[in-house]
Design an enzyme around this catalytic site. Structure first.
Site, PDB file in Angstrom:
ATOM      1  N   GLY A  44     -10.683  11.253   5.174  1.00  0.00           N
ATOM      2  CA  GLY A  44      -9.231  11.368   5.117  1.00  0.00           C
ATOM      3  C   GLY A  44      -8.809  11.852   3.743  1.00  0.00           C
ATOM      4  O   GLY A  44      -9.584  12.484   3.016  1.00  0.00           O
ATOM      5  N   ILE A  55      -8.218  10.170   0.966  1.00  0.00           N
ATOM      6  CA  ILE A  55      -8.984   9.576  -0.131  1.00  0.00           C
ATOM      7  C   ILE A  55     -10.408  10.112  -0.119  1.00  0.00           C
ATOM      8  O   ILE A  55     -10.976  10.414  -1.177  1.00  0.00           O
ATOM      9  CB  ILE A  55      -8.973   8.042  -0.046  1.00  0.00           C
ATOM     10  N   THR A  68     -13.500  13.909  13.033  1.00  0.00           N
ATOM     11  CA  THR A  68     -13.262  15.338  13.237  1.00  0.00           C
ATOM     12  C   THR A  68     -13.738  16.102  12.013  1.00  0.00           C
ATOM     13  O   THR A  68     -13.637  15.611  10.886  1.00  0.00           O
ATOM     14  CB  THR A  68     -11.767  15.632  13.463  1.00  0.00           C
ATOM     15  N   ARG A 110     -12.603  -1.288   3.653  1.00  0.00           N
ATOM     16  CA  ARG A 110     -12.353  -2.644   4.116  1.00  0.00           C
ATOM     17  C   ARG A 110     -13.691  -3.352   4.281  1.00  0.00           C
ATOM     18  O   ARG A 110     -14.692  -2.750   4.660  1.00  0.00           O
ATOM     19  CB  ARG A 110     -11.598  -2.646   5.451  1.00  0.00           C
ATOM     20  N   GLU A 112     -11.324 -12.372   1.982  1.00  0.00           N
ATOM     21  CA  GLU A 112     -10.714 -12.189   0.667  1.00  0.00           C
ATOM     22  C   GLU A 112      -9.664 -13.261   0.423  1.00  0.00           C
ATOM     23  O   GLU A 112      -8.863 -13.543   1.310  1.00  0.00           O
ATOM     24  CB  GLU A 112     -10.082 -10.791   0.568  1.00  0.00           C
ATOM     25  N   HIS A 170     -10.403  -6.183  -4.948  1.00  0.00           N
ATOM     26  CA  HIS A 170      -9.543  -5.319  -4.130  1.00  0.00           C
ATOM     27  C   HIS A 170      -8.447  -4.669  -4.979  1.00  0.00           C
ATOM     28  O   HIS A 170      -7.252  -4.849  -4.738  1.00  0.00           O
ATOM     29  CB  HIS A 170      -8.935  -6.104  -2.974  1.00  0.00           C
ATOM     30  N   ILE A 171      -8.870  -3.864  -5.951  1.00  0.00           N
ATOM     31  CA  ILE A 171      -7.925  -3.247  -6.887  1.00  0.00           C
ATOM     32  C   ILE A 171      -7.904  -1.725  -6.747  1.00  0.00           C
ATOM     33  O   ILE A 171      -7.550  -1.008  -7.684  1.00  0.00           O
ATOM     34  CB  ILE A 171      -8.249  -3.628  -8.342  1.00  0.00           C
ATOM     35  N   GLY A 172      -8.257  -1.224  -5.555  1.00  0.00           N
ATOM     36  CA  GLY A 172      -8.332   0.223  -5.369  1.00  0.00           C
ATOM     37  C   GLY A 172      -7.080   0.968  -5.762  1.00  0.00           C
ATOM     38  O   GLY A 172      -7.143   2.053  -6.342  1.00  0.00           O
TER      39      GLY A 172
END
Length: 320
Positions: free
Chosen positions: A156, A158, A179, A238, A267, A286-288
């Site tokens: 996608g 990212i 795809t 995730r 989490e 979880h600091i993306g």
């Protein structure tokens, strides 16, 4: 009577001022601790709008017991914390924050690649612990990123951003996606690969697929066994995408080199989780998307969605 907007985490007042001008606002008083489930249920039961965080599980039970609820606004691009089907069935609009955190999350993916490959946290701990006694040829040697093969699972926005960064490091870029992306292949030289082949050939495997019933447990014992002994697994998507027990065993037995994890199945991750005991795992909370500019922009996107709803206009960033 003004509509009621419930915000499940304490947010800066200047950011929510446009909402207060149009609606009654209730806000959970903690910026750090999520609402307990029972409080979340009570809030949803009286709200017209729920502004939630990724830690808030908007389940079918909660949604079906929220008679006034018309919109759920999620402070994230992913939305697996919301039962989308239940929302649709009950006529509730769900919004997220697309196109905002792409670059920031891609940066973090590369930070984890560098940290795991070059053993940066391990080296830093040695210095602080007074264990650095001198230079040696084999001291904390790691893996090169430049010239390596990067495998991106989930191409996608990212995923493409991570792949483009790979080009900057002279990496060969493979990708797997539902795809194909012929334009990206032509413009940037990315190569499509079936998942098994990508796992076999890649030096770095970066997971960027959403968590869905199809991707839950996507990377398990069989898939990890396909990877090189020198390979590194990075997960900034995730936690449920990876079988954490299988990953622990592979890392413990040196079947792969290392892992960099920004996400976990549970989490916050328990401090006694086996993965946290391994020196070849770099873990983050979880600091993306956690840059100041990006988080401010994410909040602004959510405010825009809520204000648009309150004005009776069509919301742009709806989850389909």
């Amino acid at each position: 009577m003004k509509p009621l907007v419930w915000i499940t985490r304490q947010l800066p007042e200047e950011g929510i001022a446009p909402i207060r001008a149009m609606a009654e606002v209730k806000m959970w008083p903690s910026a750090e601790q999520p609402m307990p489930v029972e409080e979340l249920k009570k809030a949803a039961a009286e709200a017209d709008v729920m502004w939630v965080m990724i830690s808030d599980q908007m389940t079918r039970e909660i949604i079906e017991n929220a008679p006034k609820l018309e919109i759920i606004t999620n402070l994230a691009v992913g939305y697996n914390n919301i039962d989308i089907e239940a929302a649709k069935e009950n006529g509730i609009t769900v919004t997220n924050t697309p196109d905002i955190l792409t670059g920031t999350t891609a940066d973090l993916a590369f930070a984890l690649m560098l940290a795991t490959a070059r053993r940066i946290p391990e080296a830093e701990r040695e210095v602080r612990a007074g264990k650095w006694t001198g230079w040696s040829v084999t001291q904390l040697t790691g893996m090169d990123i430049h010239g390596a093969t990067l495998g991106v699972v989930g191409m996608g926005r990212i995923g493409e951003a991570v792949a483009r960064r790979g080009n900057g490091f002279d990496m060969k870029v493979l990708y797997h996606n539902r795809t194909r992306k012929p334009k990206a292949e032509e413009q940037y030289g990315f190569e499509y690969a079936e998942l098994d082949n990508l796992l076999k050939e890649s030096d770095f495997v970066v997971l960027l697929t959403p968590l869905t019933p199809e991707t839950k447990g996507l990377i398990g014992k069989r898939e990890i066994a396909l990877m090189k002994n020198s390979a590194i697994l990075i997960n900034v998507a995730r936690g449920g995408i990876v079988d954490e027990h299988a990953l622990y065993n592979a890392l413990e037995n040196k079947e792969i080199w290392a892992a960099g994890l920004d996400v976990f199945e549970t989490e916050p991750v328990p401090v006694d989780h086996p993965l946290l005991s391994l020196p070849n795992v770099v873990v983050l909370p979880h600091i993306g998307s956690a840059s100041i500019r990006t988080r401010n922009n994410m909040m602004a996107k959510n405010v825009e969605s809520i204000v648009t709803y309150l004005q009776g206009k069509e919301i742009q960033s709806q989850v389909k």
